[in-house]
Design an enzyme around this catalytic site. Structure first.
Site, PDB file in Angstrom:
ATOM      1  N   ARG A  86       0.849  -1.198   0.000  1.00 44.80           N
ATOM      2  CA  ARG A  86       0.000   0.000   0.000  1.00 44.80           C
ATOM      3  C   ARG A  86       0.875   1.235   0.000  1.00 44.80           C
ATOM      4  O   ARG A  86       1.774   1.382   0.820  1.00 44.80           O
ATOM      5  CB  ARG A  86      -0.902   0.004   1.237  1.00 44.80           C
ATOM      6  CG  ARG A  86      -1.576   1.341   1.536  1.00 44.80           C
ATOM      7  CD  ARG A  86      -2.968   1.408   0.969  1.00 44.80           C
ATOM      8  NE  ARG A  86      -3.558   2.729   1.110  1.00 44.80           N
ATOM      9  CZ  ARG A  86      -4.520   3.030   1.958  1.00 44.80           C
ATOM     10  NH1 ARG A  86      -5.017   2.123   2.771  1.00 44.80           N
ATOM     11  NH2 ARG A  86      -5.027   4.249   1.999  1.00 44.80           N
ATOM     12  N   ARG A  96      -5.760   1.370  -4.302  1.00 43.81           N
ATOM     13  CA  ARG A  96      -4.896   0.744  -3.304  1.00 43.81           C
ATOM     14  C   ARG A  96      -4.878  -0.769  -3.421  1.00 43.81           C
ATOM     15  O   ARG A  96      -5.890  -1.375  -3.762  1.00 43.81           O
ATOM     16  CB  ARG A  96      -5.308   1.155  -1.905  1.00 43.81           C
ATOM     17  CG  ARG A  96      -6.745   0.875  -1.604  1.00 43.81           C
ATOM     18  CD  ARG A  96      -7.281   1.723  -0.504  1.00 43.81           C
ATOM     19  NE  ARG A  96      -7.310   3.094  -0.964  1.00 43.81           N
ATOM     20  CZ  ARG A  96      -7.905   4.080  -0.351  1.00 43.81           C
ATOM     21  NH1 ARG A  96      -8.526   3.876   0.761  1.00 43.81           N
ATOM     22  NH2 ARG A  96      -7.891   5.290  -0.827  1.00 43.81           N
ATOM     23  N   ASP A  99      -6.625  -2.025   1.798  1.00 39.92           N
ATOM     24  CA  ASP A  99      -7.058  -1.024   2.760  1.00 39.92           C
ATOM     25  C   ASP A  99      -7.639  -1.794   3.941  1.00 39.92           C
ATOM     26  O   ASP A  99      -8.524  -2.634   3.754  1.00 39.92           O
ATOM     27  CB  ASP A  99      -8.121  -0.125   2.128  1.00 39.92           C
ATOM     28  CG  ASP A  99      -8.567   1.004   3.040  1.00 39.92           C
ATOM     29  OD1 ASP A  99      -7.742   1.491   3.834  1.00 39.92           O
ATOM     30  OD2 ASP A  99      -9.742   1.402   2.942  1.00 39.92           O
ATOM     31  N   ASP A 101      -9.422  -1.200   7.615  1.00 40.92           N
ATOM     32  CA  ASP A 101     -10.061  -0.215   8.473  1.00 40.92           C
ATOM     33  C   ASP A 101     -10.587  -0.892   9.732  1.00 40.92           C
ATOM     34  O   ASP A 101     -11.340  -1.885   9.638  1.00 40.92           O
ATOM     35  CB  ASP A 101     -11.242   0.458   7.763  1.00 40.92           C
ATOM     36  CG  ASP A 101     -10.808   1.352   6.625  1.00 40.92           C
ATOM     37  OD1 ASP A 101      -9.780   2.025   6.760  1.00 40.92           O
ATOM     38  OD2 ASP A 101     -11.516   1.375   5.601  1.00 40.92           O
TER      39      ASP A 101
END
Length: 121
Positions: A86, A96, A99, A101
């Site tokens: 990334r 990307r 990712d 989160d």
């Protein structure tokens, strides 16, 4: 004592599915993190600025049991993102490889400069 957390995964750079699988394996191999469940993979449109186009994302959510505090979980996610290639662009919402989160961490509500839980989006 372990805590339950949910982590959202997304990738819109090929090979998208492989990036998701590698991220799940990396999460599960981290000290004090155990992947407990993985959702089905689903597709979503990329959020972009007006006039921009990007490939769709493949997404999934994992439930983990962890002994890490929320900020240490965030650090682990950011480290895995870097390990999987990334590159953080100066502009938001760039394509990307992966990712990660932190969506939810038990029932905690956190609003700091570096972390918001539950995840705002």
């Amino acid at each position: 004592m372990t805590k339950e957390a949910y982590i959202g995964l997304g990738s819109n750079i090929e090979p998208r599915a492989r990036h998701l699988v590698r991220a799940v394996h990396r999460l599960d191999s981290q000290p004090f993190i155990r992947v407990d469940a993985v959702s089905p993979v689903f597709s979503s449109e990329a959020l972009t600025r007006e006039g921009e186009e990007q490939p769709d994302f493949l997404n999934a959510v994992v439930r983990v049991e962890t002994m890490l505090d929320p900020h240490s979980m965030l650090d682990a996610c950011l480290r895995i993102e870097r390990e999987l290639g990334r590159e953080r662009a100066s502009r938001g919402w760039a394509p990307r490889t992966i990712d990660l989160d932190l969506l939810v961490y038990t029932d905690q509500v956190i609003e700091s400069e570096t972390l918001t839980v539950p995840h705002p989006r």
